[in-house]
Scaffold this active site. Structure first.
Site: not given
Length: 331
Positions: A45, A147, A151
């Protein structure tokens, strides 16, 4: 402006995800402060050209950190991860693999090599829909996306390693990062994701005709103009906080700091600002709300100000958009 020195010149740091937006800028600032920098990034990415001249690039996954880390590293800045909250809800396995097990592999490699310090790129997404605003570090963590959950799990792993093995660790929980950084040689470093999911670069592309109309997700939130309100922080201010954080790291402790502007701007306000800066209207296409998007997220960053001596030098949204525009045109 004097740069933070991250312990004074001459240290050696690993920057995972250093071919990305924030990681590349932190790597640049570390080099400017006189440090040796090794970047670990698989460039899936990120972009190799975002790695600053003077840094060594190792093209590999964060899961392979053990092949890079040796006892002569003074610390790690960990940015490697996936960040698209929407995608995380439809492809969760990617996010658990990269964000959580990738962090665990890095921690294990750091322990084996005896690397003493870690600054971890965390996120405000761990708070979900906060009950109180602005959001402090003591707020309940209740992520509404995979997400955010991945995290938060990585944050817990970092805390465990600090407590069990004496790691000196700092997690920095970002709100919305924008803008660009012009290095000492005059080169602009900015935001470039594939695919791009962040509002300001998408708005700039829409305004200039290099992208389609901007999709505005939700216009019926309980906010002054019905669109989401977010806290935007200039990437240069954010990056400086990392250099301060590595000096504040304490063996055996996991410190957590929110980093934001302390002021919220609605999506409509952002689009109006992009229009003013570029001199071009932003074409908009209305779209339904996205799952997991809270109405308002605004940070309280008093702890970082008090304990790190951190200050925002670019709090104005127009300045943030103007720097992003410079990178869009010249980066």
């Amino acid at each position: 402006m004097k740069r933070p020195e991250a312990g004074g010149p001459g240290r050696k740091y690993l920057v995972t995800g250093g071919a990305g937006y924030i990681g590349g800028i932190v790597a640049t600032m570390l080099l400017e402060a006189g440090h040796e920098v090794v970047v670990l990034d698989d460039c899936s990415t990120g972009h190799a050209e975002a790695v600053p001249a003077g840094a060594k690039l190792v093209t590999a996954s964060v899961h392979e950190a053990a092949s890079v880390l040796t006892g002569d590293f003074d610390g790690v800045f960990h940015f490697a991860g996936l960040i698209a909250a929407g995608e995380s809800m439809t492809e969760p396995e990617k996010y658990w693999h990269v964000n959580t097990t990738g962090t665990l592999a890095l921690l294990t490699a750091m322990r084996a090599a005896g690397v003493p310090r870690l600054v971890f790129s965390s996120t405000a997404a761990v708070y979900g829909n906060p009950a109180e605003l602005p959001v402090t570090e003591s707020a309940v963590t209740a992520p509404t996306s995979t997400y955010g959950a991945t995290k938060l799990a990585a944050d817990h792993a970092v805390a465990s390693y600090a407590g069990a093995y004496g790691l000196a660790a700092v997690s920095l929980r970002y709100f919305n990062v924008v803008g660009a950084y012009r290095d000492l040689g005059g080169r602009w470093h900015g935001e470039r994701h594939l695919p791009e999911t962040h509002l300001i670069p998408l708005a700039l592309a829409a305004a200039t005709g290099t992208g389609g109309p901007l999709r505005l997700y939700g216009e019926d939130y309980d906010t002054p103009d019905g669109t989401c309100v977010r806290d935007y922080i200039h990437v240069a201010d954010l990056a400086r906080a990392h250099l301060l954080a590595v000096d504040a790291a304490v063996p055996g402790r996991h410190l957590v700091y929110n980093l934001g502007n302390g002021v919220g701007f609605s999506n409509r306000e952002v689009l109006d600002t992009v229009g003013r800066v570029t001199g071009r209207p932003v074409p908009v296409e209305a779209a339904p709300r996205r799952p997991g998007d809270p109405a308002t997220l605004v940070a309280a960053s008093h702890r970082a100000e008090t304990e790190l001596g951190w200050r925002r030098h670019h709090p104005d949204l127009t300045d943030m958009v103007a720097d992003a525009w410079e990178f869009h045109r010249h980066g």
